[in-house]
Design an enzyme around this catalytic site. Structure first.
Site, PDB file in Angstrom:
ATOM      1  N   CYS A  64     -42.773  13.037  24.723  1.00 49.32           N
ATOM      2  CA  CYS A  64     -41.528  13.782  24.498  1.00 49.32           C
ATOM      3  C   CYS A  64     -41.527  15.072  25.325  1.00 49.32           C
ATOM      4  O   CYS A  64     -42.407  15.922  25.164  1.00 49.32           O
ATOM      5  CB  CYS A  64     -41.375  14.110  23.009  1.00 49.32           C
ATOM      6  SG  CYS A  64     -40.000  15.214  22.671  1.00 49.32           S
ATOM      7  N   CYS A 124     -41.415  18.277  23.239  1.00 49.88           N
ATOM      8  CA  CYS A 124     -42.713  18.550  22.592  1.00 49.88           C
ATOM      9  C   CYS A 124     -43.671  19.157  23.614  1.00 49.88           C
ATOM     10  O   CYS A 124     -44.439  20.065  23.297  1.00 49.88           O
ATOM     11  CB  CYS A 124     -43.311  17.281  21.997  1.00 49.88           C
ATOM     12  SG  CYS A 124     -42.615  16.825  20.394  1.00 49.88           S
ATOM     13  N   ASP A 146     -31.640  25.649  29.870  1.00 47.61           N
ATOM     14  CA  ASP A 146     -31.445  24.256  30.274  1.00 47.61           C
ATOM     15  C   ASP A 146     -31.699  24.148  31.781  1.00 47.61           C
ATOM     16  O   ASP A 146     -31.249  24.973  32.569  1.00 47.61           O
ATOM     17  CB  ASP A 146     -30.023  23.805  29.940  1.00 47.61           C
ATOM     18  CG  ASP A 146     -29.882  22.299  29.982  1.00 47.61           C
ATOM     19  OD1 ASP A 146     -29.655  21.693  28.924  1.00 47.61           O
ATOM     20  OD2 ASP A 146     -30.008  21.710  31.079  1.00 47.61           O
ATOM     21  N   HIS A 165     -41.206  17.828  15.870  1.00 48.46           N
ATOM     22  CA  HIS A 165     -40.490  16.724  16.503  1.00 48.46           C
ATOM     23  C   HIS A 165     -39.627  15.999  15.474  1.00 48.46           C
ATOM     24  O   HIS A 165     -40.126  15.380  14.542  1.00 48.46           O
ATOM     25  CB  HIS A 165     -41.438  15.718  17.163  1.00 48.46           C
ATOM     26  CG  HIS A 165     -40.682  14.594  17.815  1.00 48.46           C
ATOM     27  ND1 HIS A 165     -40.237  14.653  19.116  1.00 48.46           N
ATOM     28  CD2 HIS A 165     -40.238  13.416  17.320  1.00 48.46           C
ATOM     29  CE1 HIS A 165     -39.567  13.544  19.408  1.00 48.46           C
ATOM     30  NE2 HIS A 165     -39.558  12.778  18.322  1.00 48.46           N
ATOM     31  N   ASN A 176     -25.488  17.223  20.488  1.00 48.72           N
ATOM     32  CA  ASN A 176     -25.179  15.856  20.882  1.00 48.72           C
ATOM     33  C   ASN A 176     -26.034  14.953  19.990  1.00 48.72           C
ATOM     34  O   ASN A 176     -27.239  15.180  19.853  1.00 48.72           O
ATOM     35  CB  ASN A 176     -25.515  15.624  22.355  1.00 48.72           C
ATOM     36  CG  ASN A 176     -24.620  16.436  23.281  1.00 48.72           C
ATOM     37  OD1 ASN A 176     -23.452  16.682  22.967  1.00 48.72           O
ATOM     38  ND2 ASN A 176     -25.151  16.866  24.402  1.00 48.72           N
ATOM     39  N   GLY A 215     -23.866  11.349  23.461  1.00 43.34           N
ATOM     40  CA  GLY A 215     -24.274  12.030  24.692  1.00 43.34           C
ATOM     41  C   GLY A 215     -25.681  12.598  24.660  1.00 43.34           C
ATOM     42  O   GLY A 215     -26.069  13.338  25.562  1.00 43.34           O
ATOM     43  N   HIS A 221     -35.256  14.649  21.068  1.00 43.08           N
ATOM     44  CA  HIS A 221     -35.925  15.695  20.286  1.00 43.08           C
ATOM     45  C   HIS A 221     -34.806  16.668  19.926  1.00 43.08           C
ATOM     46  O   HIS A 221     -34.134  17.199  20.829  1.00 43.08           O
ATOM     47  CB  HIS A 221     -37.038  16.356  21.113  1.00 43.08           C
ATOM     48  CG  HIS A 221     -37.780  17.452  20.416  1.00 43.08           C
ATOM     49  ND1 HIS A 221     -39.171  17.487  20.295  1.00 43.08           N
ATOM     50  CD2 HIS A 221     -37.335  18.589  19.806  1.00 43.08           C
ATOM     51  CE1 HIS A 221     -39.534  18.581  19.640  1.00 43.08           C
ATOM     52  NE2 HIS A 221     -38.432  19.277  19.345  1.00 43.08           N
ATOM     53  N   HIS A 249     -32.125  19.300  19.346  1.00 43.87           N
ATOM     54  CA  HIS A 249     -31.851  20.553  20.054  1.00 43.87           C
ATOM     55  C   HIS A 249     -30.396  20.923  19.904  1.00 43.87           C
ATOM     56  O   HIS A 249     -29.526  20.056  19.777  1.00 43.87           O
ATOM     57  CB  HIS A 249     -32.234  20.444  21.544  1.00 43.87           C
ATOM     58  CG  HIS A 249     -31.602  19.297  22.256  1.00 43.87           C
ATOM     59  ND1 HIS A 249     -32.081  18.001  22.156  1.00 43.87           N
ATOM     60  CD2 HIS A 249     -30.525  19.231  23.065  1.00 43.87           C
ATOM     61  CE1 HIS A 249     -31.330  17.195  22.882  1.00 43.87           C
ATOM     62  NE2 HIS A 249     -30.366  17.925  23.436  1.00 43.87           N
ATOM     63  N   HIS A 277     -27.393  23.058  21.790  1.00 45.44           N
ATOM     64  CA  HIS A 277     -26.968  23.693  23.042  1.00 45.44           C
ATOM     65  C   HIS A 277     -26.205  24.978  22.731  1.00 45.44           C
ATOM     66  O   HIS A 277     -25.293  24.976  21.894  1.00 45.44           O
ATOM     67  CB  HIS A 277     -26.020  22.777  23.826  1.00 45.44           C
ATOM     68  CG  HIS A 277     -26.636  21.517  24.333  1.00 45.44           C
ATOM     69  ND1 HIS A 277     -27.041  21.363  25.647  1.00 45.44           N
ATOM     70  CD2 HIS A 277     -26.922  20.336  23.719  1.00 45.44           C
ATOM     71  CE1 HIS A 277     -27.529  20.148  25.822  1.00 45.44           C
ATOM     72  NE2 HIS A 277     -27.468  19.494  24.666  1.00 45.44           N
TER      73      HIS A 277
HETATM   74  P1  5GP Z   1     -28.790  16.160  25.513  1.00 43.68           P
HETATM   75  O1  5GP Z   1     -27.887  15.393  26.440  1.00 43.68           O
HETATM   76  O2  5GP Z   1     -29.970  15.345  25.069  1.00 43.68           O
HETATM   77  O3  5GP Z   1     -28.051  16.787  24.359  1.00 43.68           O
HETATM   78  O4  5GP Z   1     -29.304  17.387  26.348  1.00 43.68           O
HETATM   79  C1  5GP Z   1     -30.565  17.457  26.909  1.00 43.68           C
HETATM   80  C2  5GP Z   1     -30.572  18.644  27.826  1.00 43.68           C
HETATM   81  O5  5GP Z   1     -31.907  18.903  28.190  1.00 43.68           O
HETATM   82  C3  5GP Z   1     -29.772  18.450  29.116  1.00 43.68           C
HETATM   83  O6  5GP Z   1     -28.759  19.438  29.210  1.00 43.68           O
HETATM   84  C4  5GP Z   1     -30.825  18.576  30.211  1.00 43.68           C
HETATM   85  O7  5GP Z   1     -30.343  19.254  31.350  1.00 43.68           O
HETATM   86  C5  5GP Z   1     -31.942  19.331  29.516  1.00 43.68           C
HETATM   87  N1  5GP Z   1     -33.269  19.006  30.009  1.00 43.68           N
HETATM   88  C6  5GP Z   1     -33.767  17.761  30.239  1.00 43.68           C
HETATM   89  N2  5GP Z   1     -35.045  17.838  30.667  1.00 43.68           N
HETATM   90  C7  5GP Z   1     -35.360  19.165  30.691  1.00 43.68           C
HETATM   91  C8  5GP Z   1     -36.539  19.860  31.067  1.00 43.68           C
HETATM   92  O8  5GP Z   1     -37.567  19.292  31.441  1.00 43.68           O
HETATM   93  N3  5GP Z   1     -36.501  21.222  30.976  1.00 43.68           N
HETATM   94  C9  5GP Z   1     -35.375  21.889  30.549  1.00 43.68           C
HETATM   95  N4  5GP Z   1     -35.443  23.224  30.498  1.00 43.68           N
HETATM   96  N5  5GP Z   1     -34.242  21.244  30.203  1.00 43.68           N
HETATM   97  C10 5GP Z   1     -34.227  19.904  30.280  1.00 43.68           C
HETATM   98 ZN    ZN Z   2     -40.513  15.984  20.632  1.00 41.54          ZN
END
Ligand code: 5GP
Ligand code: ZN
Length: 108
Positions: A4, A7, A30, A46, A85, A91, A96, A98, A100
């Site tokens: 992950c 994680c 991000d 997690h 999301n 989306g 994991h 989170h 935004h």
């Molecule tokens: P989701 O679409 O799952 O709600 O958003 C995941 C977010 O994580 C995306 O906006 C993507 O740009 C961000 N993201 C994905 N991998 C990484 C990473 O390795 N580091 C950081 N800082 N952000 C990431």
């Molecule tokens: Zn995780």
């Protein structure tokens, strides 16, 4: 969760631009921002998504919103969007939990 990405970031195995951290929650930028300010509020525990949360996660979920508010304030944001999301159809790409934090479109 060994594979992950969040994680790995919250445990320090992978670097990120960390804005805030406490015992339970990390906030980092991000990597592919969708707004002038795009931060991710990420619990260190997690949990795959909102769908997987349980009653015992109530305090953590509330803590994520309060953390977002505090970080937004420290960034000087007067208004912003908070987005979960949820699931692929919602989306969500990183499995994991989170939150935004998006903002910074207008002058302060
Ligand atoms: P989701 O679409 O799952 O709600 O958003 C995941 C977010 O994580 C995306 O906006 C993507 O740009 C961000 N993201 C994905 N991998 C990484 C990473 O390795 N580091 C950081 N800082 N952000 C990431
Ligand atoms: Zn995780």
């Amino acid at each position: 969760m060994d594979d992950c990405i969040f994680c790995k970031i919250t445990s320090g195995q992978q670097s990120a631009d960390v804005i805030d951290e406490d015992e339970k929650i990390m906030v980092f930028k991000d990597i592919k921002p969708s707004a002038p300010v795009h931060l991710l509020i990420v619990p260190k525990k997690h949990i795959a998504s909102v769908i997987e949360t349980k009653d015992e996660d109530e305090e953590l979920l509330g803590g994520m919103i309060l953390k977002a508010k505090d970080v937004a304030d420290s960034q000087g944001l007067k208004g912003y969007k908070l987005v979960f999301n949820v699931g692929r159809e919602g989306g969500q790409l990183v499995d994991h939990l989170h939150l935004h934090l998006l903002g910074g479109w207008t002058d302060k």
